[in-house]
Write a protein that holds these residues in place. Structure first.
Motif, PDB file in Angstrom:
ATOM      1  N   ILE A  98      -3.466   2.799  -8.595  1.00  0.00           N
ATOM      2  CA  ILE A  98      -2.470   3.774  -8.141  1.00  0.00           C
ATOM      3  C   ILE A  98      -2.314   4.826  -9.229  1.00  0.00           C
ATOM      4  O   ILE A  98      -2.088   4.498 -10.394  1.00  0.00           O
ATOM      5  CB  ILE A  98      -1.114   3.093  -7.842  1.00  0.00           C
TER       6      ILE A  98
ATOM      7  N   ILE B 212      -1.034   0.771 -12.372  1.00  0.00           N
ATOM      8  CA  ILE B 212      -0.428   2.065 -12.047  1.00  0.00           C
ATOM      9  C   ILE B 212      -0.592   2.965 -13.270  1.00  0.00           C
ATOM     10  O   ILE B 212      -0.163   2.601 -14.367  1.00  0.00           O
ATOM     11  CB  ILE B 212       1.068   1.907 -11.692  1.00  0.00           C
TER      12      ILE B 212
ATOM     13  N   VAL C  44       3.849   8.646  -6.214  1.00  0.00           N
ATOM     14  CA  VAL C  44       2.462   8.233  -5.974  1.00  0.00           C
ATOM     15  C   VAL C  44       1.641   9.464  -5.585  1.00  0.00           C
ATOM     16  O   VAL C  44       2.023  10.205  -4.682  1.00  0.00           O
ATOM     17  CB  VAL C  44       2.387   7.162  -4.856  1.00  0.00           C
TER      18      VAL C  44
ATOM     19  N   ARG D 169       0.858  -1.184   0.000  1.00  0.00           N
ATOM     20  CA  ARG D 169       0.000   0.000   0.000  1.00  0.00           C
ATOM     21  C   ARG D 169       0.896   1.237   0.000  1.00  0.00           C
ATOM     22  O   ARG D 169       1.319   1.710   1.051  1.00  0.00           O
ATOM     23  CB  ARG D 169      -0.904  -0.018   1.243  1.00  0.00           C
TER      24      ARG D 169
ATOM     25  N   GLU E 187       1.192   8.313  -0.116  1.00  0.00           N
ATOM     26  CA  GLU E 187       1.210   9.478  -0.995  1.00  0.00           C
ATOM     27  C   GLU E 187       2.595  10.122  -0.977  1.00  0.00           C
ATOM     28  O   GLU E 187       3.216  10.217   0.078  1.00  0.00           O
ATOM     29  CB  GLU E 187       0.163  10.483  -0.516  1.00  0.00           C
TER      30      GLU E 187
ATOM     31  N   VAL F 157      -3.961   6.518  -4.097  1.00  0.00           N
ATOM     32  CA  VAL F 157      -4.273   5.081  -4.124  1.00  0.00           C
ATOM     33  C   VAL F 157      -5.767   4.962  -3.870  1.00  0.00           C
ATOM     34  O   VAL F 157      -6.268   5.450  -2.858  1.00  0.00           O
ATOM     35  CB  VAL F 157      -3.485   4.290  -3.050  1.00  0.00           C
TER      36      VAL F 157
END
Lengths: 110, 214
Positions: free
Chosen positions: B191, B107, B167, B78, B81, B170
């Motif tokens: 993602i 992604i 990222v 997981r 951010e 999510v």
């Protein structure tokens, strides 16, 4: 049937996950059917073994954590640095916002 | 990127597992249940880390197996951010990039979060589409290559490259009740990422730049 007691019971570094999979029997050995490692776990192993943490040791990580304390970085920044293992200064730019702020302040003072 | 998640689960243990020691049997059953599955808001299960406690073992009326209450830790994928992750290109179209890390393929880097200025070259028609300019053909068929335009040079994003991205989000989409026939397979975890910063994008760009500086 199933409920989460603690969604975040602690972050793991890529090295710790790799170490866990190695302890389970994962390796680059072609005879992968022998080890009690699931195919999905091998996919994770294959990804991690090609990243910087594959050459780390517990000693080198502890050494890094001791030396980084003086820089007063956030935990997520330290975790990020450990996971990507930057080999050049530009690799730190997206990780540490403080570097960019410092450079900007320096630029203003000049 | 990886977290431990503590979970409690009521687990019926099938009689075929009775030959094994209880802990090993439960471990195997948990792996069968959770491994490579997405748990909403927790992430993708990578492995069973350890078993904290095993209680019960009662056989309920009309049940052919004992039910145990098991507390255990799972290793979950997981990303947080702003995390920086290395990946490889899976596909590239006018909407952006789709990346893979081997064990996870959902992604997405939207075109708006690619290094700017950029342009997209369609492989079918070899037609240039600059950022902010719309192409006339149907979006789903527009496969091609994205280029970053910098110092009058074109830097391509190719599938041979190791790509670094940040990222941004999510998400765990709701399971659809009904899916259209032509739609792509449902992804329980998505993602979203960005490449619009120094040090992000294909690693070869930056190392090539360093060599030139020297």
């Amino acid at each position: 049937l199933c409920h989460s007691l603690e969604g975040n019971a602690g972050a793991l570094t890529n090295f710790e996950v790799l170490d866990f999979l190695r302890a389970k029997g994962a390796s680059k050995d072609p005879t992968r059917v022998i080890a009690k490692v699931a195919p999905s776990e091998y996919k994770v192993y294959d990804y991690l073994v090609d990243t910087a943490p594959s050459v780390h040791t517990r000693e080198s990580i502890n050494e890094f954590l001791t030396s980084i304390k003086q820089h007063d970085l956030a935990k997520v920044e330290v975790l990020n640095i450990l996971n990507i293992g930057p080999a050049a200064d530009f690799e730190l730019y997206p990780v540490i916002i403080k570097i960019l702020i410092f450079q900007f302040m320096l630029h203003l003072s000049i | 990127m990886f977290y431990l998640s503590k979970i409690e689960h009521k687990l019926p243990l099938p009689p075929s597992r009775f030959v094994l020691p209880i802990r090993e049997a439960i471990h195997m059953e948990l792996e069968k249940l959770f491994l490579d599955k997405v748990i909403a808001n927790l992430g993708l299960c990578i492995s069973v880390y350890d078993i904290r406690s095993i209680d019960g073992g009662f056989i309920f009326p009309g049940d052919g197996a004992p039910t145990y209450t098991v507390v255990f830790n799972l290793i979950m994928f997981r990303p947080f951010e702003k995390e920086i992750i290395t990946a490889r290109l899976l596909s590239s179209d006018a909407d952006g990039l789709r990346l893979t890390i081997g064990f996870f393929d959902d992604i997405y880097i939207p075109a708006s979060r690619l290094p700017d200025p950029n342009h997209f070259v369609e492989t079918e028609q070899k037609k240039r589409v600059f950022s902010g300019q719309e192409s006339t053909t149907n979006s789903s068929s527009k496969k091609g290559v994205w280029y970053w335009d910098y110092n009058e040079q074109e830097y391509p994003i190719q599938d041979t490259d190791v790509i670094k991205f940040r990222v941004t989000n999510v998400s765990y989409p709701q399971i659809p009740v009904e899916q259209p026939k032509e739609s792509k397979p449902f992804a329980p975890m998505l993602i979203s990422g960005a490449m619009d910063d120094d040090g992000l994008g294909p690693v070869s760009w930056w190392f090539a730049d360093e060599d030139e500086d020297e």
